[in-house]
Design an enzyme around this catalytic site. Structure first.
Site, PDB file in Angstrom:
ATOM      1  N   HIS A 123     -14.674   1.911  -1.785  1.00  0.00           N
ATOM      2  CA  HIS A 123     -13.658   0.973  -1.309  1.00  0.00           C
ATOM      3  C   HIS A 123     -12.565   1.651  -0.496  1.00  0.00           C
ATOM      4  CE1 HIS A 123     -14.974  -1.811  -4.810  1.00  0.00           C
ATOM      5  NE2 HIS A 123     -15.810  -1.852  -3.804  1.00  0.00           N
TER       6      HIS A 123
ATOM      7  N   THR B 130     -14.097   0.235 -15.578  1.00  0.00           N
ATOM      8  CA  THR B 130     -14.221  -0.850 -14.605  1.00  0.00           C
ATOM      9  C   THR B 130     -14.547  -2.155 -15.310  1.00  0.00           C
ATOM     10  OG1 THR B 130     -15.347  -1.652 -12.616  1.00  0.00           O
ATOM     11  CG2 THR B 130     -16.660  -0.300 -14.135  1.00  0.00           C
ATOM     12  N   SER B 131     -13.936  -3.213 -14.766  1.00  0.00           N
ATOM     13  CA  SER B 131     -14.179  -4.540 -15.338  1.00  0.00           C
ATOM     14  C   SER B 131     -15.530  -5.076 -14.882  1.00  0.00           C
ATOM     15  CB  SER B 131     -13.078  -5.509 -14.891  1.00  0.00           C
ATOM     16  OG  SER B 131     -13.094  -5.582 -13.460  1.00  0.00           O
TER      17      SER B 131
ATOM     18  N   CYS C 197      -6.039   3.096  12.841  1.00  0.00           N
ATOM     19  CA  CYS C 197      -5.596   2.035  13.755  1.00  0.00           C
ATOM     20  C   CYS C 197      -6.618   0.907  13.768  1.00  0.00           C
ATOM     21  CB  CYS C 197      -5.474   2.609  15.175  1.00  0.00           C
ATOM     22  SG  CYS C 197      -5.211   1.326  16.402  1.00  0.00           S
TER      23      CYS C 197
ATOM     24  N   CYS D 277       0.064   2.125  16.593  1.00  0.00           N
ATOM     25  CA  CYS D 277      -0.698   3.215  17.221  1.00  0.00           C
ATOM     26  C   CYS D 277      -0.132   3.516  18.611  1.00  0.00           C
ATOM     27  CB  CYS D 277      -2.165   2.788  17.319  1.00  0.00           C
ATOM     28  SG  CYS D 277      -3.196   3.970  18.186  1.00  0.00           S
TER      29      CYS D 277
ATOM     30  N   TYR E 229       0.826  -1.229   0.000  1.00  0.00           N
ATOM     31  CA  TYR E 229       0.000   0.000   0.000  1.00  0.00           C
ATOM     32  C   TYR E 229       0.844   1.256   0.000  1.00  0.00           C
ATOM     33  CZ  TYR E 229      -4.325  -2.537   0.148  1.00  0.00           C
ATOM     34  OH  TYR E 229      -5.372  -3.350  -0.212  1.00  0.00           O
TER      35      TYR E 229
ATOM     36  N   ASN F 179     -14.903   1.955 -21.976  1.00  0.00           N
ATOM     37  CA  ASN F 179     -13.866   0.979 -21.662  1.00  0.00           C
ATOM     38  C   ASN F 179     -13.245   0.530 -22.986  1.00  0.00           C
ATOM     39  OD1 ASN F 179     -12.413  -1.388 -20.814  1.00  0.00           O
ATOM     40  ND2 ASN F 179     -13.767  -1.505 -19.025  1.00  0.00           N
TER      41      ASN F 179
END
Ligand code: BV8
Length: 294
Positions: free
Chosen positions: A122, A235-236, A130, A194, A70, A260
């Protein structure tokens, strides 16, 4: 790029609409250099599918691998710029009385292009928190940040990730291995801890197997059911329940437009499919609908 000819009915419907809802996926950020979930991963992540890393099980079994992924993605977003597709959507919002933008993307490129009130179904890369007390974590925050991963090592935990995913996966099990490397595309980074409760800080995203934020989902499904035009871009349409929004709009009588370059499961059901990259198509649709010079 030559101006694409759009069906007159599409432009007429968009011009007349007072309620427009847009749903975007990873493809809208592709022209900003952000890999989509369909793209093969590279570097440390090359042997993992994104859906294998984006799970609570992967984070529990190998926090440094997942947090490192990430952080790598956050770095890509920080370096990226919104593209013409993001800007076209922001322009559209200024012309439509009741406009809703729903995104599956966890980057902030829509906001940086000028879109407001973006519904992130999402979650967002920029909002880690935390996992214990849910206290928001700011990357500039003083919360203890364990030393970066440094030299990488064979990690037994990765075998556990494979096992954990094998037992939980709806998709294929983790087949990757964490090789010791100074890979230029990502490294293992233990997540910060944290300072309030001592639990790990986790990415501010919705993982597979986690529920979507209720307010965002309710607002998004309401906007799908009450719009005249629903645009589904980049988007798929494979991830649920976000993928069901287009059909919700169609069932409520909306004109549904898909943008697309590739085929998707929506091809047979939407009103219009415009084949091409959103960074090219969307500015052209906006220019033709509202007579805006490109
Ligand atoms: C949940 C954040 C319920 C993390 C992501 C039915 C109902 C409910 C759930 C399920 C269900 N069936 C299956 C499930 C489970 C699961 C699921 O959908 N699995 C899939 C694999 C089948 N869903 C969930 O787990 C969801 N949770 O519903 O909870 C529940 C109930 C009870 C108790 C507990 C829970 C949560 C799903 C959210 C997962 N998190 N992201 C992160 O980012 O790391 S999903 C993530 O993948 C993205 O956010 C995105 O949504 C998805 C990838 O999809 P796309 O955005 O479409 O990207 P993709 O790469 O697939 O496609 C890109 C497209 O762009 C392609 O079509 C390409 O052609 C196109 N493109 C490329 N270039 C361009 C372009 N288009 C335009 N222009 C270009 N230039």
């Amino acid at each position: 790029m030559t101006q694409q000819e759009f069906p007159l009915n599409l432009i007429t419907a968009l011009r007349a609409a007072t309620r427009v809802t847009v749903l975007t996926g990873a493809g809208v950020s592709a022209e900003s250099g952000i890999p989509t979930f369909r793209d093969k991963q590279t570097g440390l992540w090359e042997k993992f599918g994104a859906t294998e890393l984006a799970t609570p099980y992967a984070f529990e079994r190998d926090p440094a691998l997942v947090w490192g992924w990430y952080e790598w993605r956050r770095g890509l977003v920080l370096k990226a710029q919104p593209n013409a597709g993001h800007r076209a959507i922001a322009t559209m919002q200024t012309h439509v009385p009741h406009f809703t933008l729903i995104t599956q993307n966890v980057d902030d490129l829509h906001e940086r292009a000028g879109s407001c009130d973006v519904l992130h179904l999402h979650g967002e890369l920029s909002r880690p928190y935390c996992e214990g007390c849910r206290r928001p974590y700011s990357h500039a925050d003083g919360i203890l940040d364990l030393p970066a991963g440094g030299a990488l090592r064979q990690d037994v935990a990765t075998d556990e990730v494979r096992e954990a995913n094998r037992s939980h996966a709806s998709g294929s099990p983790v087949s990757g291995e964490c090789r010791s490397t100074n890979s230029p595309t990502g490294r293992r980074i233990p997540p910060p801890i944290c300072t309030v409760c001592g639990a790990k800080i986790r990415p501010g995203v919705v993982w597979f197997g986690e529920s979507l934020p209720q307010v965002q989902w309710n607002t998004a499904s309401d906007a799908a059911r009450h719009c005249e035009v629903f645009l589904c871009c980049g988007t798929s349409a494979l991830v649920q329940p976000a993928a069901s929004l287009t059909q919700m709009a169609l069932d409520a009588g909306a004109t549904a437009v898909q943008v697309n370059p590739n085929p998707t499961d929506l091809d047979g059901s939407v009103t219009f499919t415009i084949k091409g990259p959103s960074g090219i198509i969307l500015p052209q649709i906006v220019a033709e609908t509202w007579n805006i010079p490109k």
